[in-house]
Write an enzyme that holds these catalytic residues in place. Structure first.
Site, PDB file in Angstrom:
ATOM      1  N   HIS A 220       2.754   3.058  -8.914  1.00 11.01           N
ATOM      2  CA  HIS A 220       2.590   1.609  -9.104  1.00 11.01           C
ATOM      3  C   HIS A 220       3.845   1.012  -9.755  1.00 11.01           C
ATOM      4  CE1 HIS A 220      -1.416   1.854  -7.679  1.00 11.01           C
ATOM      5  NE2 HIS A 220      -1.926   2.469  -8.724  1.00 11.01           N
TER       6      HIS A 220
ATOM      7  N   LEU B 295      10.955 -20.427  -3.259  1.00  8.10           N
ATOM      8  CA  LEU B 295       9.912 -19.557  -2.712  1.00  8.10           C
ATOM      9  C   LEU B 295       8.596 -19.709  -3.484  1.00  8.10           C
ATOM     10  CD1 LEU B 295       9.249 -16.939  -0.928  1.00  8.10           C
ATOM     11  CD2 LEU B 295       9.803 -15.657  -3.009  1.00  8.10           C
TER      12      LEU B 295
ATOM     13  N   ASP C  18       0.819  -1.216   0.000  1.00  7.08           N
ATOM     14  CA  ASP C  18       0.000   0.000   0.000  1.00  7.08           C
ATOM     15  C   ASP C  18       0.856   1.269   0.000  1.00  7.08           C
ATOM     16  OD1 ASP C  18      -2.288   1.484   0.013  1.00  7.08           O
ATOM     17  OD2 ASP C  18      -2.691   1.242   2.143  1.00  7.08           O
TER      18      ASP C  18
HETATM   19  C1  FPP Z   1      -2.261   0.029  -3.238  1.00  7.75           C
HETATM   20  O1  FPP Z   1      -1.693   1.321  -3.176  1.00  7.75           O
HETATM   21  C2  FPP Z   1      -1.636  -0.696  -4.318  1.00  7.75           C
HETATM   22  C3  FPP Z   1      -2.289  -1.306  -5.324  1.00  7.75           C
HETATM   23  C4  FPP Z   1      -3.760  -1.328  -5.457  1.00  7.75           C
HETATM   24  C5  FPP Z   1      -1.541  -1.960  -6.412  1.00  7.75           C
HETATM   25  C6  FPP Z   1      -0.346  -2.769  -6.003  1.00  7.75           C
HETATM   26  C7  FPP Z   1       0.450  -3.009  -7.209  1.00  7.75           C
HETATM   27  C8  FPP Z   1       1.795  -2.976  -7.263  1.00  7.75           C
HETATM   28  C9  FPP Z   1       2.679  -2.856  -6.100  1.00  7.75           C
HETATM   29  C10 FPP Z   1       2.399  -3.099  -8.605  1.00  7.75           C
HETATM   30  C11 FPP Z   1       3.205  -4.324  -8.803  1.00  7.75           C
HETATM   31  C12 FPP Z   1       2.417  -5.561  -8.703  1.00  7.75           C
HETATM   32  C13 FPP Z   1       2.503  -6.562  -9.586  1.00  7.75           C
HETATM   33  C14 FPP Z   1       1.933  -7.893  -9.273  1.00  7.75           C
HETATM   34  C15 FPP Z   1       3.179  -6.362 -10.856  1.00  7.75           C
HETATM   35  P1  FPP Z   1      -2.603   2.564  -3.545  1.00  7.75           P
HETATM   36  O2  FPP Z   1      -2.532   2.803  -4.992  1.00  7.75           O
HETATM   37  O3  FPP Z   1      -3.986   2.327  -3.015  1.00  7.75           O
HETATM   38  O4  FPP Z   1      -1.885   3.707  -2.752  1.00  7.75           O
HETATM   39  P2  FPP Z   1      -2.577   4.930  -2.022  1.00  7.75           P
HETATM   40  O5  FPP Z   1      -3.386   4.348  -0.899  1.00  7.75           O
HETATM   41  O6  FPP Z   1      -1.412   5.725  -1.551  1.00  7.75           O
HETATM   42  O7  FPP Z   1      -3.408   5.637  -3.034  1.00  7.75           O
END
Ligand code: FPP
Length: 259
Positions: free
Chosen positions: A56, A150, A39
């Protein structure tokens, strides 16, 4: 006097104590399964005046580092929450970006993951994903099926409640078909109907970014997990944070309801 919890004192960035968290890990007592709610990508990007998608992408870099570190220390299972059943509510451009980022991740990383013996698993409803994301995921699962290193369990289009309902529906169908008696339903049988079939429950759940909630993540499996929360945002999370979380996990006393 009120002492602020560590996560309030630490404003993110490098861990406070850089004096070798890794050396402090008791390798004989590693958690078997660590689950991470990745997150804070959006906030990381906002803070830099960048589009959320840049967050992301940076988060994908963190994932690479953490998978690498997990394999290196001999962790058995790493589960990462990449996209929840609720994330479809985001703007379509962000959803599209995340779906393509997963394709990019697999295309870029599969050869190295396979070489390192990583077994890729997926948790969630794969059938609702766009065709190329679904195909890349299925291919990665197939290619790495027999790997013994893993287990990297990627939660995509995943929701804890829908996972439980899916299992309940299977149980009902078995009972209705007289293949299962209600008295035979126990935790072990139910657990086998979840996406995590055959995997130990997470010992440790990590959530960066300062949020202290579960967001529909592994509701059945984390009944007795330990939690590690911190204000660090996922793109700023490094292997040292993982080691620190493990060290702190090892200092806890798990009682499972006993004394
Ligand atoms: C939450 O942060 C994150 C996500 C919904 C996406 C997680 C994805 C990645 C880490 C990209 C890599 C993953 C793969 C499998 C390639 P948020 O966007 O909700 O952050 P915020 O709360 O600060 O808005």
């Amino acid at each position: 006097m009120f002492k602020k919890p560590r996560w309030l004192r630490w404003k993110g960035g490098k861990p406070q104590d850089e004096a070798g968290w890794k050396d402090r890990i008791d390798m004989e007592r590693l958690p078997q399964h660590i689950a991470i709610i990745m997150d804070g990508n959006g906030r990381w990007a906002n803070a830099r005046g960048l589009p959320r998608t840049a967050g992301h992408r940076a988060g994908m870099g963190t994932l690479h580092e953490i998978v690498d570190a997990s394999g290196e220390i001999g962790l058995k299972i790493l589960t990462v929450y990449a996209f929840s059943t609720e994330n479809w509510k985001r703007p379509p451009e962000e959803v599209d970006f995340l779906m393509h980022l997963m394709v990019e991740y697999i295309v870029k990383e599969l050869a190295e993951l396979h070489e390192k013996g990583v077994q890729i698993r997926l948790m969630g409803d794969i059938e609702d994903l766009p065709g190329d994301t679904r195909n890349e995921m299925k291919n990665a699962i197939e290619v790495t099926r027999n790997n013994q290193g893993l287990v990297l369990n990627i939660a995509v289009n995943y929701g804890g409640r829908s996972e439980i309902l899916r299992a309940v529906k299977q149980v009902c169908a078995e009972v209705r078909g007289s293949r299962l008696a209600p008295e035979e339903i126990d935790e072990e049988l139910f657990g086998r109907l979840l996406y995590t079939e055959g995997c130990a429950d997470p010992d440790l759940v990590i959530r960066p970014s300062g949020e202290m909630r579960l967001s529909n993540f592994m509701l059945w499996q984390i009944a007795y997990s330990e939690f590690w929360f911190d204000r660090i945002l996922w793109p700023d999370f490094h292997r040292e944070h993982l080691y620190q979380a493990i060290v702190e996990f090892q200092q806890r006393h798990r009682r499972y309801g006993g004394l």
